[in-house]
Write a protein that holds these residues in place. Structure first.
Motif, PDB file in Angstrom:
ATOM      1  N   ASP A 135       0.825  -1.206   0.000  1.00 40.47           N
ATOM      2  CA  ASP A 135       0.000   0.000   0.000  1.00 40.47           C
ATOM      3  C   ASP A 135       0.859   1.256   0.000  1.00 40.47           C
ATOM      4  O   ASP A 135       1.982   1.262   0.508  1.00 40.47           O
ATOM      5  CB  ASP A 135      -0.879   0.035   1.261  1.00 40.47           C
ATOM      6  N   PHE A 136       0.316   2.311  -0.558  1.00 32.86           N
ATOM      7  CA  PHE A 136       0.895   3.631  -0.348  1.00 32.86           C
ATOM      8  C   PHE A 136      -0.237   4.619  -0.121  1.00 32.86           C
ATOM      9  O   PHE A 136      -1.408   4.351  -0.435  1.00 32.86           O
ATOM     10  CB  PHE A 136       1.810   4.052  -1.508  1.00 32.86           C
ATOM     11  N   LYS A 137       0.106   5.757   0.448  1.00 31.81           N
ATOM     12  CA  LYS A 137      -0.923   6.745   0.776  1.00 31.81           C
ATOM     13  C   LYS A 137      -0.309   8.131   0.836  1.00 31.81           C
ATOM     14  O   LYS A 137       0.914   8.299   0.884  1.00 31.81           O
ATOM     15  CB  LYS A 137      -1.553   6.412   2.142  1.00 31.81           C
ATOM     16  N   CYS A 138      -1.165   9.110   0.851  1.00 33.28           N
ATOM     17  CA  CYS A 138      -0.793  10.470   1.203  1.00 33.28           C
ATOM     18  C   CYS A 138      -1.048  10.598   2.702  1.00 33.28           C
ATOM     19  O   CYS A 138      -2.127  10.239   3.187  1.00 33.28           O
ATOM     20  CB  CYS A 138      -1.633  11.475   0.420  1.00 33.28           C
ATOM     21  N   GLU A 139      -0.050  11.077   3.440  1.00 30.09           N
ATOM     22  CA  GLU A 139      -0.202  11.160   4.897  1.00 30.09           C
ATOM     23  C   GLU A 139      -1.215  12.228   5.316  1.00 30.09           C
ATOM     24  O   GLU A 139      -1.724  12.196   6.427  1.00 30.09           O
ATOM     25  CB  GLU A 139       1.156  11.450   5.543  1.00 30.09           C
ATOM     26  N   PHE A 140      -1.499  13.150   4.410  1.00 29.33           N
ATOM     27  CA  PHE A 140      -2.436  14.223   4.749  1.00 29.33           C
ATOM     28  C   PHE A 140      -3.884  13.834   4.430  1.00 29.33           C
ATOM     29  O   PHE A 140      -4.816  14.432   4.950  1.00 29.33           O
ATOM     30  CB  PHE A 140      -2.047  15.516   4.013  1.00 29.33           C
ATOM     31  N   HIS A 141      -4.018  12.854   3.556  1.00 33.92           N
ATOM     32  CA  HIS A 141      -5.362  12.378   3.176  1.00 33.92           C
ATOM     33  C   HIS A 141      -5.340  10.859   3.109  1.00 33.92           C
ATOM     34  O   HIS A 141      -5.551  10.269   2.045  1.00 33.92           O
ATOM     35  CB  HIS A 141      -5.772  12.986   1.833  1.00 33.92           C
ATOM     36  N   PRO A 142      -5.054  10.223   4.266  1.00 38.90           N
ATOM     37  CA  PRO A 142      -4.778   8.778   4.275  1.00 38.90           C
ATOM     38  C   PRO A 142      -5.991   7.902   3.976  1.00 38.90           C
ATOM     39  O   PRO A 142      -5.826   6.720   3.697  1.00 38.90           O
ATOM     40  CB  PRO A 142      -4.275   8.529   5.701  1.00 38.90           C
ATOM     41  N   THR A 143      -7.191   8.484   4.025  1.00 37.03           N
ATOM     42  CA  THR A 143      -8.377   7.679   3.741  1.00 37.03           C
ATOM     43  C   THR A 143      -8.682   7.674   2.248  1.00 37.03           C
ATOM     44  O   THR A 143      -8.917   6.618   1.652  1.00 37.03           O
ATOM     45  CB  THR A 143      -9.598   8.237   4.502  1.00 37.03           C
ATOM     46  N   ASP A 144      -8.642   8.846   1.632  1.00 38.82           N
ATOM     47  CA  ASP A 144      -9.014   8.956   0.215  1.00 38.82           C
ATOM     48  C   ASP A 144      -7.840   8.712  -0.720  1.00 38.82           C
ATOM     49  O   ASP A 144      -7.976   8.094  -1.763  1.00 38.82           O
ATOM     50  CB  ASP A 144      -9.563  10.366  -0.072  1.00 38.82           C
ATOM     51  N   SER A 145      -6.698   9.245  -0.350  1.00 37.98           N
ATOM     52  CA  SER A 145      -5.565   9.263  -1.259  1.00 37.98           C
ATOM     53  C   SER A 145      -4.663   8.068  -0.980  1.00 37.98           C
ATOM     54  O   SER A 145      -3.716   8.151  -0.206  1.00 37.98           O
ATOM     55  CB  SER A 145      -4.795  10.584  -1.089  1.00 37.98           C
ATOM     56  N   THR A 146      -5.014   6.947  -1.615  1.00 38.73           N
ATOM     57  CA  THR A 146      -4.288   5.697  -1.400  1.00 38.73           C
ATOM     58  C   THR A 146      -4.027   5.010  -2.733  1.00 38.73           C
ATOM     59  O   THR A 146      -4.607   5.377  -3.747  1.00 38.73           O
ATOM     60  CB  THR A 146      -5.078   4.724  -0.506  1.00 38.73           C
ATOM     61  N   GLY A 147      -3.161   4.028  -2.703  1.00 36.55           N
ATOM     62  CA  GLY A 147      -2.887   3.250  -3.909  1.00 36.55           C
ATOM     63  C   GLY A 147      -2.181   1.954  -3.573  1.00 36.55           C
ATOM     64  O   GLY A 147      -1.887   1.672  -2.401  1.00 36.55           O
ATOM     65  N   ILE A 148      -1.912   1.181  -4.600  1.00 28.38           N
ATOM     66  CA  ILE A 148      -1.309  -0.144  -4.418  1.00 28.38           C
ATOM     67  C   ILE A 148      -0.161  -0.326  -5.417  1.00 28.38           C
ATOM     68  O   ILE A 148      -0.275   0.063  -6.582  1.00 28.38           O
ATOM     69  CB  ILE A 148      -2.347  -1.258  -4.650  1.00 28.38           C
ATOM     70  N   ILE A 149       0.947  -0.882  -4.911  1.00 28.71           N
ATOM     71  CA  ILE A 149       2.049  -1.309  -5.791  1.00 28.71           C
ATOM     72  C   ILE A 149       2.045  -2.828  -5.814  1.00 28.71           C
ATOM     73  O   ILE A 149       2.174  -3.475  -4.768  1.00 28.71           O
ATOM     74  CB  ILE A 149       3.408  -0.810  -5.269  1.00 28.71           C
ATOM     75  N   LYS A 150       1.852  -3.381  -6.994  1.00 29.86           N
ATOM     76  CA  LYS A 150       1.877  -4.840  -7.147  1.00 29.86           C
ATOM     77  C   LYS A 150       3.291  -5.264  -7.489  1.00 29.86           C
ATOM     78  O   LYS A 150       3.866  -4.816  -8.479  1.00 29.86           O
ATOM     79  CB  LYS A 150       0.909  -5.288  -8.244  1.00 29.86           C
ATOM     80  N   VAL A 151       3.871  -6.110  -6.655  1.00 25.08           N
ATOM     81  CA  VAL A 151       5.217  -6.633  -6.881  1.00 25.08           C
ATOM     82  C   VAL A 151       5.085  -8.046  -7.431  1.00 25.08           C
ATOM     83  O   VAL A 151       4.491  -8.913  -6.777  1.00 25.08           O
ATOM     84  CB  VAL A 151       6.039  -6.627  -5.569  1.00 25.08           C
ATOM     85  N   GLU A 152       5.611  -8.237  -8.653  1.00 25.58           N
ATOM     86  CA  GLU A 152       5.463  -9.551  -9.301  1.00 25.58           C
ATOM     87  C   GLU A 152       6.805 -10.234  -9.495  1.00 25.58           C
ATOM     88  O   GLU A 152       7.790  -9.563  -9.761  1.00 25.58           O
ATOM     89  CB  GLU A 152       4.787  -9.383 -10.660  1.00 25.58           C
TER      90      GLU A 152
END
Ligand SMILES: [Cu+2]
Length: 152
Positions: A135-152
């Motif tokens: 997971d990654f996120k913005c620390e100022f908007h940790p609920t809305d501003s998120t994403g995922i890095i898929k490691v393959e």
């Protein structure tokens, strides 16, 4: 009379054969060009090797979302996120790291840790050797501003 026809036919066939020979020769040269294309194919192979080398992504931080918000990388790959704050609020980016837990030693934080509107920054990170989703996120908007890095 018949012989005359045969002679005429030969007179036509011989130059025709010559033209075909020249055409084949030209085609052979064209074949040489194809060999060059084959070399380009080898370069494509190098491109594949590049896939395991460092990779970079342009990421926009909006209000309040990442665009894009999903990335796919290889295990052990060095990753650079080039961030641009396209929003009106302050944003940043924190990657949870191999343990996929925030605020632990293996986290990666954007540089700078706060991006004002219009600011650019980078986040450099090396993917873990194990496949998974991080997971990654913005620390100022940790609920809305998120994403995922898929490691393959
Ligand atoms: Cu934010």
């Amino acid at each position: 009379m018949y012989n005359a026809i045969v002679r005429t036919a030969r007179a036509v066939i011989l130059p025709a054969a010559l033209i075909i020979s020249i055409a084949l020769l030209a085609y052979a040269c064209g074949g040489g060009g194809s060999d060059d294309n084959g070399d380009n194919g080898d370069n494509g192979g190098n491109g594949d090797n590049g896939g395991d080398g460092p990779v970079s992504f342009d990421v926009s931080t909006g209000d309040n979302f990442f665009e894009p918000k999903e990335f796919t990388v290889k295990t052990g790959q060095k990753v650079t996120f080039n961030l641009t704050n396209d929003g009106a609020a302050i944003h940043n980016m924190r990657v949870a790291g191999a343990d996929n837990e925030y605020n632990t030693d293996d986290d990666a934080l954007s540089d700078p840790s706060q991006l004002s509107p219009g600011d650019t920054g980078t986040l450099e990170w090396t993917a873990p050797d194990k496949a998974g989703e991080i997971d990654f996120k913005c620390e100022f908007h940790p609920t809305d501003s998120t994403g995922i890095i898929k490691v393959e």
